[in-house]
Design a protein around this motif. Structure first.
Motif, PDB file in Angstrom:
ATOM      1  N   GLY A   1      53.217  52.050  43.459  1.00  0.00           N
ATOM      2  CA  GLY A   1      52.027  51.877  44.288  1.00  0.00           C
ATOM      3  C   GLY A   1      52.243  50.844  45.372  1.00  0.00           C
ATOM      4  N   PHE A   2      52.848  49.711  45.017  1.00  0.00           N
ATOM      5  CA  PHE A   2      53.101  48.669  46.009  1.00  0.00           C
ATOM      6  C   PHE A   2      54.149  49.130  47.018  1.00  0.00           C
ATOM      7  CE2 PHE A   2      54.757  44.874  47.912  1.00  0.00           C
ATOM      8  CZ  PHE A   2      53.620  44.116  48.123  1.00  0.00           C
ATOM      9  N   GLU A   3      55.119  49.885  46.531  1.00  0.00           N
ATOM     10  CA  GLU A   3      56.169  50.388  47.422  1.00  0.00           C
ATOM     11  C   GLU A   3      55.567  51.233  48.552  1.00  0.00           C
ATOM     12  OE1 GLU A   3      59.911  53.472  47.089  1.00  0.00           O
ATOM     13  OE2 GLU A   3      59.426  52.256  45.342  1.00  0.00           O
TER      14      GLU A   3
ATOM     15  N   ASN B   1      56.132  32.201  49.426  1.00  0.00           N
ATOM     16  CA  ASN B   1      55.414  31.710  50.608  1.00  0.00           C
ATOM     17  C   ASN B   1      54.006  32.282  50.695  1.00  0.00           C
ATOM     18  OD1 ASN B   1      57.553  30.183  51.426  1.00  0.00           O
ATOM     19  ND2 ASN B   1      58.345  31.715  52.824  1.00  0.00           N
ATOM     20  N   GLY B   2      53.360  32.463  49.558  1.00  0.00           N
ATOM     21  CA  GLY B   2      51.993  32.973  49.540  1.00  0.00           C
ATOM     22  C   GLY B   2      51.886  34.475  49.700  1.00  0.00           C
ATOM     23  N   LYS B   3      52.996  35.170  49.860  1.00  0.00           N
ATOM     24  CA  LYS B   3      53.004  36.626  50.050  1.00  0.00           C
ATOM     25  C   LYS B   3      53.429  37.300  48.753  1.00  0.00           C
ATOM     26  CE  LYS B   3      54.579  40.110  53.252  1.00  0.00           C
ATOM     27  NZ  LYS B   3      55.322  40.386  54.475  1.00  0.00           N
ATOM     28  N   PHE B   4      52.614  38.260  48.282  1.00  0.00           N
ATOM     29  CA  PHE B   4      52.875  38.940  47.015  1.00  0.00           C
ATOM     30  C   PHE B   4      53.709  40.200  47.212  1.00  0.00           C
ATOM     31  CE2 PHE B   4      49.205  36.439  45.786  1.00  0.00           C
ATOM     32  CZ  PHE B   4      49.506  36.086  44.489  1.00  0.00           C
ATOM     33  N   SER B   5      54.457  40.549  46.141  1.00  0.00           N
ATOM     34  CA  SER B   5      55.161  41.826  46.076  1.00  0.00           C
ATOM     35  C   SER B   5      55.152  42.275  44.626  1.00  0.00           C
ATOM     36  CB  SER B   5      56.595  41.700  46.593  1.00  0.00           C
ATOM     37  OG  SER B   5      57.348  40.871  45.744  1.00  0.00           O
TER      38      SER B   5
ATOM     39  N   VAL C   1      55.804  41.011  39.428  1.00  0.00           N
ATOM     40  CA  VAL C   1      54.989  40.588  40.568  1.00  0.00           C
ATOM     41  C   VAL C   1      55.512  39.223  40.986  1.00  0.00           C
ATOM     42  CG1 VAL C   1      52.681  39.958  41.356  1.00  0.00           C
ATOM     43  CG2 VAL C   1      52.969  41.870  39.782  1.00  0.00           C
ATOM     44  N   GLN C   2      55.768  39.069  42.292  1.00  0.00           N
ATOM     45  CA  GLN C   2      56.266  37.797  42.804  1.00  0.00           C
ATOM     46  C   GLN C   2      55.409  37.312  43.963  1.00  0.00           C
ATOM     47  OE1 GLN C   2      60.405  38.673  43.765  1.00  0.00           O
ATOM     48  NE2 GLN C   2      60.996  37.616  41.905  1.00  0.00           N
ATOM     49  N   ARG C   3      55.339  35.969  44.103  1.00  0.00           N
ATOM     50  CA  ARG C   3      54.685  35.362  45.258  1.00  0.00           C
ATOM     51  C   ARG C   3      55.693  34.413  45.894  1.00  0.00           C
ATOM     52  NH1 ARG C   3      50.099  31.916  43.599  1.00  0.00           N
ATOM     53  NH2 ARG C   3      51.675  30.319  43.491  1.00  0.00           N
TER      54      ARG C   3
ATOM     55  N   CYS D   1      48.625  46.667  45.203  1.00  0.00           N
ATOM     56  CA  CYS D   1      48.457  47.350  43.921  1.00  0.00           C
ATOM     57  C   CYS D   1      47.573  46.516  43.008  1.00  0.00           C
ATOM     58  CB  CYS D   1      49.813  47.613  43.256  1.00  0.00           C
ATOM     59  SG  CYS D   1      50.663  46.114  42.740  1.00  0.00           S
ATOM     60  N   LYS D   2      47.153  47.110  41.881  1.00  0.00           N
ATOM     61  CA  LYS D   2      46.275  46.403  40.942  1.00  0.00           C
ATOM     62  C   LYS D   2      47.002  45.288  40.207  1.00  0.00           C
ATOM     63  CE  LYS D   2      46.739  50.460  38.099  1.00  0.00           C
ATOM     64  NZ  LYS D   2      46.001  51.600  37.615  1.00  0.00           N
ATOM     65  N   HIS D   3      48.330  45.372  40.104  1.00  0.00           N
ATOM     66  CA  HIS D   3      49.086  44.312  39.425  1.00  0.00           C
ATOM     67  C   HIS D   3      49.040  43.025  40.250  1.00  0.00           C
ATOM     68  CE1 HIS D   3      51.037  48.284  38.605  1.00  0.00           C
ATOM     69  NE2 HIS D   3      50.536  47.962  37.428  1.00  0.00           N
TER      70      HIS D   3
END
Length: 135
Positions: free
Chosen positions: A118-120, A109-113, A105-107, A125-127
């Motif tokens: 699930g995130f894809e 500029n305030g944006k998570f990935s 999990v990365q952040r 996603c829950k992570h």
């Protein structure tokens, strides 16, 4: 916020992390970490976020990087600096509920990935939810 791009001539150490698709190689947590150190040279690409590091190593004499890449975990400046103000980038390894997988999990500029399926598909996603609660 601007993205930090190392200046040509700077000496840097770049740490990247990629999903491990080769079971017998790297960490057992599902990711491989690479560290490249050397002098920043002009990239062959015209993208302003691209930079190259001349390592001098026979197996990887020059490595190309995109400063916007989610795979860059850290850029350390040994000598020199960035051409712009660095953004806040953080990364966490999060285990799956069954503990069999680890996701990145990365952040930036305030944006998570997240590296999970699930995130894809859902862009959430829950992570990411678990990490964002820790802030």
């Amino acid at each position: 916020m601007a993205i930090a791009v190392p200046k040509v001539g700077s000496r840097v150490r770049v740490t990247t992390m990629y999903p491990n698709h080769v079971v017998y190689r790297g960490d057992t947590n599902g990711y491989v970490t690479y560290v490249r150190e050397g002098i920043v040279v002009q990239s062959i690409f015209r993208d302003p976020f691209m930079f190259a590091v001349k390592t001098g190593a026979p197996e990887h004499p020059v490595s190309e990087f995109n400063a916007k890449s989610q795979h860059i975990v850290k850029i350390e400046y040994i000598v020199g600096g960035a051409s712009q103000v660095s953004t806040e980038t953080k990364a966490w390894k999060v285990k799956s509920e069954d503990g069999k997988r680890v996701y990145l999990v990365q952040r930036v500029n305030g944006k998570f990935s997240c590296s999970c399926k699930g995130f894809e598909f859902r862009k959430d996603c829950k992570h990411v939810g678990a990490v964002s609660k820790m802030k």
